[in-house]
Design an enzyme around this catalytic site. Structure first.
Site, PDB file in Angstrom:
ATOM      1  N   CYS A 172      -2.366   9.548   2.147  1.00  0.00           N
ATOM      2  CA  CYS A 172      -1.999   8.848   0.913  1.00  0.00           C
ATOM      3  C   CYS A 172      -3.078   9.026  -0.150  1.00  0.00           C
ATOM      4  O   CYS A 172      -2.777   9.121  -1.329  1.00  0.00           O
ATOM      5  CB  CYS A 172      -1.738   7.374   1.186  1.00  0.00           C
ATOM      6  SG  CYS A 172      -3.080   6.520   2.013  1.00  0.00           S
ATOM      7  N   GLU A 213       0.884  -1.175   0.000  1.00  0.00           N
ATOM      8  CA  GLU A 213       0.000   0.000   0.000  1.00  0.00           C
ATOM      9  C   GLU A 213       0.914   1.215   0.000  1.00  0.00           C
ATOM     10  O   GLU A 213       1.442   1.605   1.039  1.00  0.00           O
ATOM     11  CB  GLU A 213      -0.902   0.001   1.241  1.00  0.00           C
ATOM     12  CG  GLU A 213      -1.859  -1.165   1.329  1.00  0.00           C
ATOM     13  CD  GLU A 213      -2.982  -1.097   0.311  1.00  0.00           C
ATOM     14  OE1 GLU A 213      -3.166  -0.034  -0.316  1.00  0.00           O
ATOM     15  OE2 GLU A 213      -3.664  -2.111   0.122  1.00  0.00           O
TER      16      GLU A 213
HETATM   17  P1  NDP Z   1       8.113   5.050   4.793  1.00  0.00           P
HETATM   18  O1  NDP Z   1       8.130   4.291   3.542  1.00  0.00           O
HETATM   19  O2  NDP Z   1       9.233   5.946   5.103  1.00  0.00           O
HETATM   20  O3  NDP Z   1       7.987   4.062   6.054  1.00  0.00           O
HETATM   21  C1  NDP Z   1       6.925   3.154   6.183  1.00  0.00           C
HETATM   22  C2  NDP Z   1       7.288   2.123   7.232  1.00  0.00           C
HETATM   23  O4  NDP Z   1       8.376   1.327   6.764  1.00  0.00           O
HETATM   24  C3  NDP Z   1       7.754   2.714   8.550  1.00  0.00           C
HETATM   25  O5  NDP Z   1       7.277   1.928   9.612  1.00  0.00           O
HETATM   26  C4  NDP Z   1       9.247   2.625   8.429  1.00  0.00           C
HETATM   27  O6  NDP Z   1       9.897   2.616   9.659  1.00  0.00           O
HETATM   28  C5  NDP Z   1       9.403   1.296   7.748  1.00  0.00           C
HETATM   29  N1  NDP Z   1      10.688   1.086   7.099  1.00  0.00           N
HETATM   30  C6  NDP Z   1      11.618   2.004   6.724  1.00  0.00           C
HETATM   31  N2  NDP Z   1      12.676   1.393   6.122  1.00  0.00           N
HETATM   32  C7  NDP Z   1      12.396   0.069   6.110  1.00  0.00           C
HETATM   33  C8  NDP Z   1      13.079  -1.075   5.617  1.00  0.00           C
HETATM   34  N3  NDP Z   1      14.267  -0.986   5.012  1.00  0.00           N
HETATM   35  N4  NDP Z   1      12.503  -2.276   5.765  1.00  0.00           N
HETATM   36  C9  NDP Z   1      11.289  -2.395   6.355  1.00  0.00           C
HETATM   37  N5  NDP Z   1      10.597  -1.353   6.853  1.00  0.00           N
HETATM   38  C10 NDP Z   1      11.141  -0.130   6.721  1.00  0.00           C
HETATM   39  O7  NDP Z   1       6.735   5.813   4.769  1.00  0.00           O
HETATM   40  P2  NDP Z   1       6.205   6.878   5.776  1.00  0.00           P
HETATM   41  O8  NDP Z   1       6.160   6.320   7.159  1.00  0.00           O
HETATM   42  O9  NDP Z   1       6.951   8.129   5.548  1.00  0.00           O
HETATM   43  O10 NDP Z   1       4.691   7.035   5.287  1.00  0.00           O
HETATM   44  C11 NDP Z   1       4.328   7.894   4.276  1.00  0.00           C
HETATM   45  C12 NDP Z   1       4.115   7.152   2.988  1.00  0.00           C
HETATM   46  O11 NDP Z   1       3.138   6.156   3.180  1.00  0.00           O
HETATM   47  C13 NDP Z   1       3.573   8.034   1.890  1.00  0.00           C
HETATM   48  O12 NDP Z   1       4.184   7.748   0.670  1.00  0.00           O
HETATM   49  C14 NDP Z   1       2.109   7.662   1.855  1.00  0.00           C
HETATM   50  O13 NDP Z   1       1.488   7.959   0.644  1.00  0.00           O
HETATM   51  C15 NDP Z   1       2.166   6.220   2.147  1.00  0.00           C
HETATM   52  N6  NDP Z   1       0.887   5.738   2.622  1.00  0.00           N
HETATM   53  C16 NDP Z   1       0.181   4.877   1.831  1.00  0.00           C
HETATM   54  C17 NDP Z   1      -1.063   4.446   2.230  1.00  0.00           C
HETATM   55  C18 NDP Z   1      -1.834   3.458   1.420  1.00  0.00           C
HETATM   56  O14 NDP Z   1      -2.726   2.824   1.972  1.00  0.00           O
HETATM   57  N7  NDP Z   1      -1.567   3.277   0.137  1.00  0.00           N
HETATM   58  C19 NDP Z   1      -1.663   4.899   3.490  1.00  0.00           C
HETATM   59  C20 NDP Z   1      -0.829   5.770   4.237  1.00  0.00           C
HETATM   60  C21 NDP Z   1       0.401   6.168   3.799  1.00  0.00           C
HETATM   61  P3  NDP Z   1      10.436   3.990  10.283  1.00  0.00           P
HETATM   62  O15 NDP Z   1       9.330   4.996  10.234  1.00  0.00           O
HETATM   63  O16 NDP Z   1      10.749   3.574  11.632  1.00  0.00           O
HETATM   64  O17 NDP Z   1      11.611   4.379   9.421  1.00  0.00           O
END
Ligand code: NDP
Length: 512
Positions: free
Chosen positions: A290, A256
């Site tokens: 998102c 997602e």
């Molecule tokens: P990120 O991609 O930065 O992070 C998402 C999650 O992945 C966090 O928990 C993060 O941890 C974790 N993460 C980071 N690096 C890794 C890795 N190498 N391996 C596994 N997990 C990892 O997204 P954001 O948190 O900044 O969220 C915003 C984004 O999410 C936007 O692009 C938004 O559009 C999207 N989004 C999509 C939705 C949908 O349903 N399609 C709904 C809501 C948001 P940590 O934060 O601890 O780095």
């Protein structure tokens, strides 16, 4: 006493996470408006994550063994717990994410509604069913089953720290799986609260929902921990890394990802309603949605009226942390930098700033940009800030063409008074979800699947598809009566092939 201590989550006791020794230090989560520490949480390392998943395995078996009814009553207890403590959780979301309390209440309300739907529809959607065995296996009974995957890993973002992960957690649990949830490092307190609430509401299968906290490394460890599926919500770049990590163990994934959602405003639209919806979908939650609207394509007939309506509504909005604020700060400072870059780039390319355009530390004024070239970052890339681009187009077809030219394909909206025209545009919009004459509504309909296409990911949460997403499909045939001639035997008579070919000729041969 810190909030985390109150929750009993720093050591993982209440949340059912691992002990202190299996961590590599701690980290603070902070209030983005004030910088105050909200809680201190362990950074769970690879061993700690594996230990949590190992503890989830027997819980998954116990949870699955409860059957649909046993799970439904416990999921009801969980949602009752959340509903009774709605303001407490909303306060935590407000402090950790920055959004207004009322928006947090709305977010949690949606999550509770999804929990209710998932719990009460799991049996209907997933129960074993007999299917027609067809001509060639007419002597067999054919059964289709949807079995749980075991332990599902959920990695969530910070922008909707309750609603977004719950879209996976609720459906995975209802389908009979245990869940290990890794919240964003920006909203660990909310994640830990959700797990602590589970333990309180469902003490007999407390390990069916556990939380691990930490940064991207903890998330990567969850990808490699041998879970049955990994449901990821976040950005496309991180999604690629998650897929790569999951590929090592052939762990299936649901992606997602981000969006660049557009609204199409047609000649016959209710312009005031469209403007109101665009401003809400673009600016609420500081644009960190998102499925928020980031681009608006308006036909030339109604363009000027639409811009005037938008301007009037935006002028009354301001960011802040008080009750009168329309939205909060940017949750992450780096996101404010992205917004600044997009606005600067748009202006340099000839775009006009109708309102806002200023970024003060984490506070972004509601920003409406006009005449921004389609090639600029503000139109092509996810901005994730309280911004809208409004572009004049000849007609709705051109609007659709521009909408579909983006690599993302999460959701979008169409405003038109003609039902047939609006539905046609909605169908041809290259997105997973579209709302007509409203915004974001599909997210509030639990029966509708949620997910995108292209750079916005694949797989579906919510609805029947969301329940099935967290199962493995099992096909079983059971021979009811043995036939005198078994075609799948070396003992079949030599003439059997001819008889079969003749039968096929009779049944299918007449079709040309
Ligand atoms: P990120 O991609 O930065 O992070 C998402 C999650 O992945 C966090 O928990 C993060 O941890 C974790 N993460 C980071 N690096 C890794 C890795 N190498 N391996 C596994 N997990 C990892 O997204 P954001 O948190 O900044 O969220 C915003 C984004 O999410 C936007 O692009 C938004 O559009 C999207 N989004 C999509 C939705 C949908 O349903 N399609 C709904 C809501 C948001 P940590 O934060 O601890 O780095």
């Amino acid at each position: 006493m810190s909030l985390a201590q109150q929750l009993g989550t720093v050591t993982g006791d209440a949340a059912g996470t691992v002990d202190r020794h299996a961590t590599t230090g701690t980290f603070d989560s902070t209030d983005p408006a004030t910088g105050a520490v909200v809680g201190t949480f362990p950074v769970h390392d690879e061993d700690a994550v594996r230990a949590t998943v190992a503890r989830a395995r027997p819980a998954a078996q116990a949870w699955a063994a409860l059957g649909f009814d046993g799970r439904r009553t416990r999921l009801a207890a969980y949602r009752g717990h959340l509903a009774r403590r709605l303001h407490e959780l909303a306060d935590l979301v407000h402090r950790e994410n920055g959004k207004p309390h009322a928006d947090a209440v709305l977010e949690i309300t949606l999550a509770v509604d999804h929990l209710a739907w998932a719990g009460s529809h799991a049996r209907t959607v997933l129960r074993p069913r007999r299917v027609n065995p067809g001509l060639l296996a007419a002597n067999h009974a054919a059964t289709l089953e949807y079995q749980p995957l075991g332990v599902v890993g959920v990695i969530g973002p910070w922008n909707y720290p309750v609603f977004t992960p719950m879209g996976s957690i609720a459906y995975a649990l209802a389908a009979g799986n245990a869940v290990v949830f890794k919240p964003s490092e920006h909203t660990p307190a909310v994640g830990a609260w959700l797990a602590a609430a589970w333990r309180a509401a469902v003490p007999d299968v407390a390990d069916a929902l556990q939380v691990v906290t930490g940064d991207g490394g903890t998330g990567a460890a969850l990808c490699r921990a041998g879970v049955g599926k990994l449901a990821f919500t976040g950005s496309a770049p991180t999604g690629r890394r998650v897929m790569a990590a999951c590929a090592e163990t052939l762990t299936p994934v649901v992606m997602e990802l981000g969006g660049k959602d557009a609204m199409i405003v047609d000649d016959d639209a209710d312009v005031a309603a469209a403007a109101d919806a665009a401003v809400w979908a673009g600016m609420s939650n500081a644009g960190q949605t998102c499925i928020g609207i980031e681009r608006v394509y308006v036909t030339e007939r109604v363009h000027d009226a639409f811009v005037a309506e938008v301007e009037e509504r935006v002028r009354g909005l301001r960011p802040g942390s008080d009750d009168g604020a329309a939205y909060g700060p940017m949750t992450m400072p780096s996101q404010a930098d992205v917004v600044r870059r997009h606005v600067d780039d748009a202006v340099a390319a000839g775009g006009r700033v109708l309102t806002g355009g200023t970024v003060d530390d984490r506070w972004v004024a509601p920003t409406v940009l006009l005449d921004v070239p389609e090639t600029s970052a503000a139109v092509r890339e996810e901005t994730f800030g309280p911004t809208l681009t409004i572009t004049r187009v000849r007609n709705a077809e051109e609007a659709l063409e521009r909408t579909n030219a983006n690599a993302h394909g999460l959701a979008g909206a169409v405003f038109s008074r003609s039902r047939g025209r609006a539905m046609d545009l909605a169908r041809r919009m290259r997105t997973g979800m579209t709302s007509v004459n409203s915004v974001l509504t599909f997210a509030a309909v639990p029966a509708l699947p949620f997910g995108g296409v292209g750079e916005s990911g694949f797989g579906r949460i919510h609805g029947a598809d969301g329940l099935r997403e967290f199962t493995r499909t099992k096909a079983i045939t059971r021979q009811r009566v043995a036939l005198p001639v078994d075609l799948m035997s070396f003992r079949r008579p030599a003439a059997a092939a001819d008889v079969l070919a003749r039968a096929m000729g009779l049944v299918h041969g007449r079709h040309r």
